[in-house]
Write a protein that holds these residues in place. Structure first.
Motif, PDB file in Angstrom:
ATOM      1  N   CYS A 116      -0.591   0.778   2.434  1.00 46.63           N
ATOM      2  CA  CYS A 116      -1.974   0.905   2.907  1.00 46.63           C
ATOM      3  C   CYS A 116      -2.322  -0.278   3.810  1.00 46.63           C
ATOM      4  CB  CYS A 116      -2.957   0.932   1.731  1.00 46.63           C
ATOM      5  SG  CYS A 116      -3.128   2.569   1.005  1.00 46.63           S
ATOM      6  N   LEU A 117      -3.033   0.041   4.856  1.00 46.22           N
ATOM      7  CA  LEU A 117      -3.432  -0.981   5.830  1.00 46.22           C
ATOM      8  C   LEU A 117      -4.800  -0.585   6.381  1.00 46.22           C
ATOM      9  CD1 LEU A 117      -2.056  -3.547   7.036  1.00 46.22           C
ATOM     10  CD2 LEU A 117      -1.375  -2.141   8.970  1.00 46.22           C
ATOM     11  N   TYR A 118      -5.831  -1.424   6.087  1.00 46.77           N
ATOM     12  CA  TYR A 118      -7.196  -1.130   6.526  1.00 46.77           C
ATOM     13  C   TYR A 118      -7.835  -2.389   7.095  1.00 46.77           C
ATOM     14  CZ  TYR A 118      -6.969   3.199   3.799  1.00 46.77           C
ATOM     15  OH  TYR A 118      -6.604   4.423   3.309  1.00 46.77           O
ATOM     16  N   PHE A 119      -8.648  -2.194   8.156  1.00 49.92           N
ATOM     17  CA  PHE A 119      -9.545  -3.244   8.607  1.00 49.92           C
ATOM     18  C   PHE A 119     -10.816  -3.169   7.768  1.00 49.92           C
ATOM     19  CE2 PHE A 119      -6.900  -2.808  12.418  1.00 49.92           C
ATOM     20  CZ  PHE A 119      -6.634  -4.139  12.696  1.00 49.92           C
TER      21      PHE A 119
ATOM     22  N   VAL B 269     -12.541  -8.708  11.224  1.00 47.87           N
ATOM     23  CA  VAL B 269     -11.598  -9.795  11.444  1.00 47.87           C
ATOM     24  C   VAL B 269     -10.614  -9.892  10.277  1.00 47.87           C
ATOM     25  CG1 VAL B 269     -12.883 -11.669  10.327  1.00 47.87           C
ATOM     26  CG2 VAL B 269     -11.508 -12.152  12.388  1.00 47.87           C
ATOM     27  N   HIS B 270     -10.904  -9.193   9.213  1.00 51.24           N
ATOM     28  CA  HIS B 270     -10.036  -9.175   8.039  1.00 51.24           C
ATOM     29  C   HIS B 270      -9.189  -7.898   8.046  1.00 51.24           C
ATOM     30  CE1 HIS B 270     -13.037 -11.941   5.706  1.00 51.24           C
ATOM     31  NE2 HIS B 270     -12.339 -12.595   6.640  1.00 51.24           N
ATOM     32  N   LEU B 271      -7.903  -8.086   7.861  1.00 55.62           N
ATOM     33  CA  LEU B 271      -6.963  -6.973   7.764  1.00 55.62           C
ATOM     34  C   LEU B 271      -6.348  -6.992   6.362  1.00 55.62           C
ATOM     35  CD1 LEU B 271      -5.316  -4.648   9.072  1.00 55.62           C
ATOM     36  CD2 LEU B 271      -3.650  -6.361   9.789  1.00 55.62           C
ATOM     37  N   LEU B 272      -6.642  -5.982   5.551  1.00 56.25           N
ATOM     38  CA  LEU B 272      -6.158  -5.914   4.177  1.00 56.25           C
ATOM     39  C   LEU B 272      -4.918  -5.033   4.111  1.00 56.25           C
ATOM     40  CD1 LEU B 272      -9.463  -6.311   3.932  1.00 56.25           C
ATOM     41  CD2 LEU B 272      -8.916  -6.131   1.495  1.00 56.25           C
TER      42      LEU B 272
ATOM     43  N   VAL C 151      -5.366 -11.552  -2.512  1.00 54.99           N
ATOM     44  CA  VAL C 151      -6.542 -10.999  -3.172  1.00 54.99           C
ATOM     45  C   VAL C 151      -6.211 -10.566  -4.597  1.00 54.99           C
ATOM     46  CG1 VAL C 151      -8.299  -9.197  -3.063  1.00 54.99           C
ATOM     47  CG2 VAL C 151      -7.491 -10.272  -0.964  1.00 54.99           C
ATOM     48  N   TYR C 152      -5.118  -9.884  -4.777  1.00 51.27           N
ATOM     49  CA  TYR C 152      -4.752  -9.360  -6.091  1.00 51.27           C
ATOM     50  C   TYR C 152      -3.233  -9.402  -6.216  1.00 51.27           C
ATOM     51  CZ  TYR C 152      -4.253  -5.944  -9.915  1.00 51.27           C
ATOM     52  OH  TYR C 152      -3.928  -5.313 -11.080  1.00 51.27           O
TER      53      TYR C 152
ATOM     54  N   LEU D 143      -1.752  -7.656  -2.991  1.00 54.68           N
ATOM     55  CA  LEU D 143      -2.754  -7.181  -2.040  1.00 54.68           C
ATOM     56  C   LEU D 143      -3.273  -8.414  -1.308  1.00 54.68           C
ATOM     57  CD1 LEU D 143      -4.697  -5.034  -0.845  1.00 54.68           C
ATOM     58  CD2 LEU D 143      -6.174  -5.429  -2.822  1.00 54.68           C
ATOM     59  N   ARG D 144      -3.057  -8.451   0.011  1.00 54.10           N
ATOM     60  CA  ARG D 144      -3.413  -9.626   0.802  1.00 54.10           C
ATOM     61  C   ARG D 144      -4.442  -9.265   1.869  1.00 54.10           C
ATOM     62  NH1 ARG D 144      -0.168 -14.074   0.025  1.00 54.10           N
ATOM     63  NH2 ARG D 144       1.746 -13.713  -1.184  1.00 54.10           N
ATOM     64  N   CYS D 145      -5.158 -10.289   2.295  1.00 47.55           N
ATOM     65  CA  CYS D 145      -6.167 -10.160   3.351  1.00 47.55           C
ATOM     66  C   CYS D 145      -5.804 -11.121   4.475  1.00 47.55           C
ATOM     67  CB  CYS D 145      -7.555 -10.475   2.804  1.00 47.55           C
ATOM     68  SG  CYS D 145      -8.849 -10.494   4.053  1.00 47.55           S
ATOM     69  N   GLY D 146      -5.471 -10.533   5.633  1.00 52.24           N
ATOM     70  CA  GLY D 146      -5.166 -11.356   6.797  1.00 52.24           C
ATOM     71  C   GLY D 146      -6.442 -11.792   7.485  1.00 52.24           C
TER      72      GLY D 146
END
Length: 613
Positions: free
Chosen positions: A352-355, A361-364, A385-386, A372-375
């Motif tokens: 999964c890849l969502y803005f 400006v965050h890409l999760l 994040v998790y 689960l990371r937030c760019g």
């Protein structure tokens, strides 16, 4: 009364020479028994039909002319009667009786051999007695009590015994047995070589014997366990610095990219244009084209997720691969290499890849590696994040509009409620669903307390207000699918429709206007969804500008991306000479006519309407 040799109809039964019999055939022979010569025709018989006790109750020799009694018995109305000849015999002298018993025993032994057929109970004997010297006239002292039939019977028994004796079967068998014994080679044992004294043995390695050159044993060294390196080791916990892998020492270019990213996130169109006319929507799709400038390789592995940045001024595409890489591509750059940046925030496929809808400006990104990371491009870091290494993640969605609360689905059928505002990387609540597996999670766009999960073959709708840590029961359960489900999504604006992609080569449209009670099936679209082993599975998604139309990849030739209406009718097929592979994962821009699709080789294919940005 019929005579011997005749049946009940008066026909004479003759036994000729070489006549075939079921179990024997005898020729008339002349022999001498006790000095008398006789010629006998013998029909095969069995000694079982007669008992030796009957020989002691025969009549005198004067009744030899009437020595046969014919008994006709009818077993069935239409079958000829059978004749049973019972000889009337007189008492037999002891000498004859002993001879008869001996010969009868030999014949009885032959008759009991395997394959020997006993004659029937009804036997017809025909005796042809010749006159003069050939007639049998026995002496009164020897066989005075025998009838002609009995004398012929004794003669035949003696002939049979002589015949078998003349064959010398026992002597032949003994000779053959001796020949076989002589031909068998003697069993010889292999001679073992004798060991010589003071003989020098084979030369062996002293290293393998664990001795030094002087012959002293060396101390044994403990064997150390061999560590097998993991092909996809987990990355260390905590934030990761955002360093592109494809950029060398040119950091100034990447800093300019980060600055452009921050400015681009400020100019986002919040009002989405929803077309009401399918005719005008189709006309805009016809204007979308693909060229060599809009095809580029952004990741090393196969693309498993795609996201389009909602900017109004620039075209930014993000792609997640099966190797854990994230590729960013800025299509406004004339040089494609200068506008491409590759990062590795994960070690396993990114599903999964969502803005972030609140802050683009965050890409999760969510990966199978349990992270689960937030760019955050403003800080140039991938924040964690998790993290849950014991569970593999499958999908996630934003539970609230501010993107602060997330709902994460796991492959084991559980759900995690994650709050980004709290410190730490653990979940706030663990929810047990009624599914064995969860492939996708999607929250209703209007009534955000409802969310939908797609499992192996079922789709369930839950209410977040009635979730428990034990086993939550769904509000609605959809069981129309016959094979595994790849994805299920609400329509993006109203949420009144649900599209599912199934491995049974069907796209299904459900009515979710009353999502809390029922989801009836509206349309079933026939579409080839068999992608095979090496291609990413198809996932049909809604167009955010036209929520009654869905977009899905295709296996048809020439390669294309299909657009269908919710009624099942085909709207348009996006084709082009530069589209040479299957685009399994596709995403549509929320405001512009821009479509990005990823293939199995890590390439992005972008269809766009000229003048979109």
């Amino acid at each position: 009364m019929s005579r011997p040799g005749e049946d009940c109809k008066g026909k004479v039964t003759e036994f000729k020479e070489n006549q075939d019999v079921t179990y024997a055939s005898l020729r008339p022979v002349q022999t001498t028994v006790l000095g008398k010569t006789a010629k006998v025709y013998l029909t095969p018989f069995s000694l079982n039909d007669y008992k030796l006790e009957q020989l002691k109750h025969s009549k005198s020799l004067s009744e030899k002319n009437s020595n046969y009694k014919v008994v006709c018995q009818k077993t069935e109305p239409k079958k000829p009667c059978e004749e049973l000849l019972i000889p009337k015999m007189k008492a037999i002298p002891s000498k004859v009786e002993s001879t008869l018993q001996k010969l009868s025993l030999d014949v009885h032994t032959e008759s009991n051999r395997p394959g020997h057929k006993s004659p029937s109970a009804a036997t017809v004997l025909s005796v042809d007695m010749e006159s003069s010297d050939e007639d049998i006239t026995l002496g009164v002292d020897d066989f005075s009590g025998l009838s002609p039939y009995e004398r012929k019977r004794l003669k035949n028994i003696s002939e049979n015994a002589k015949f078998f004796a003349s064959l010398q079967l026992s002597e032949t068998a003994a000779r053959l047995h001796e020949i076989i014994k002589k031909r068998q080679p003697p069993k010889s044992k292999r001679k073992t070589p004798k060991k010589r004294e003071n003989e020098i043995g084979c030369r062996r390695s002293m290293r393998l014997l664990n001795v030094n050159p002087s012959g002293v044993s060396l101390p044994s060294t403990p064997t150390q366990p061999v560590l097998i390196e993991d092909e996809n080791p987990l990355l260390p916990p905590g934030p990761l610095e955002m360093i592109p892998e494809n950029v060398g020492d040119n950091h100034e270019l990447f800093k300019g990219f980060l600055q452009t990213w921050g400015e681009m996130s400020k100019t986002i169109g919040k009002n989405m244009e929803v077309l009401s006319s399918i005719k005008s929507y189709k006309a805009n799709l016809n204007d979308m084209v693909i060229s060599e400038d809009t095809v580029h390789k952004v990741t090393k592995g196969s693309i498993s997720s795609v996201a389009l940045h909602p900017s109004e001024t620039r075209i930014m595409v993000a792609a997640g691969s099966k190797s854990g890489q994230i590729g960013l591509w800025d299509l406004t750059q004339q040089n494609k290499e200068d506008g491409t940046y590759i990062f590795s925030p994960h070690s396993q496929p990114i599903s999964c890849l969502y803005f972030s809808p609140a802050n683009p400006v965050h890409l999760l990104s969510l990966s199978y590696d349990g992270t689960l990371r937030c760019g955050d491009f403003s800080k140039a870091a991938f924040d964690e994040v998790y993290r849950n290494e014991s569970k593999s993640f499958s999908s996630f969605d934003f539970l609230t509009e501010d993107a602060a609360t997330l709902l994460v689905g796991h492959w084991d059928g559980t759900l995690s409620l994650v709050d980004r505002r709290t410190s730490g990387t653990s979940y706030e609540k663990l929810i047990c669903s009624s599914m064995g597996k969860i492939r996708t999670v999607h929250v209703h766009p209007v009534h955000r307390q409802y969310f939908m999960t797609a499992g192996l073959r079922d789709i369930h709708v839950y209410d977040t207000r009635h979730l428990s840590s034990r086993r939550s029961q769904p509000l609605v359960s959809v069981t129309e699918h016959t094979k595994s489900i790849a994805s299920a999504y609400f329509s993006p604006v109203t949420g009144n429709r649900v599209v599912s992609t199934c491995a049974d080569c069907k796209l299904r449209i459900f009515d979710s206007s009353c999502v809390s009670s029922q989801m009836p099936l509206l349309t079933s679209i026939r579409h080839n969804t068999i992608t095979g082993r090496w291609l990413t599975r198809f996932q049909a998604v809604w167009d955010p500008k036209q929520e009654d139309c869905i977009i899905v990849g295709s296996m048809a030739q020439p390669r294309r991306v299909e657009v269908f209406h919710e009624t099942g009718k085909g709207v348009h097929s996006l084709l082009g000479e530069c589209l040479g592979s299957v685009c399994s994962i596709n995403a549509m821009h929320p405001t512009h006519y821009i479509l990005a699709g990823g293939n199995s080789s890590g390439r992005l294919h972008v269809f766009m309407k000229p003048g979109s940005c």
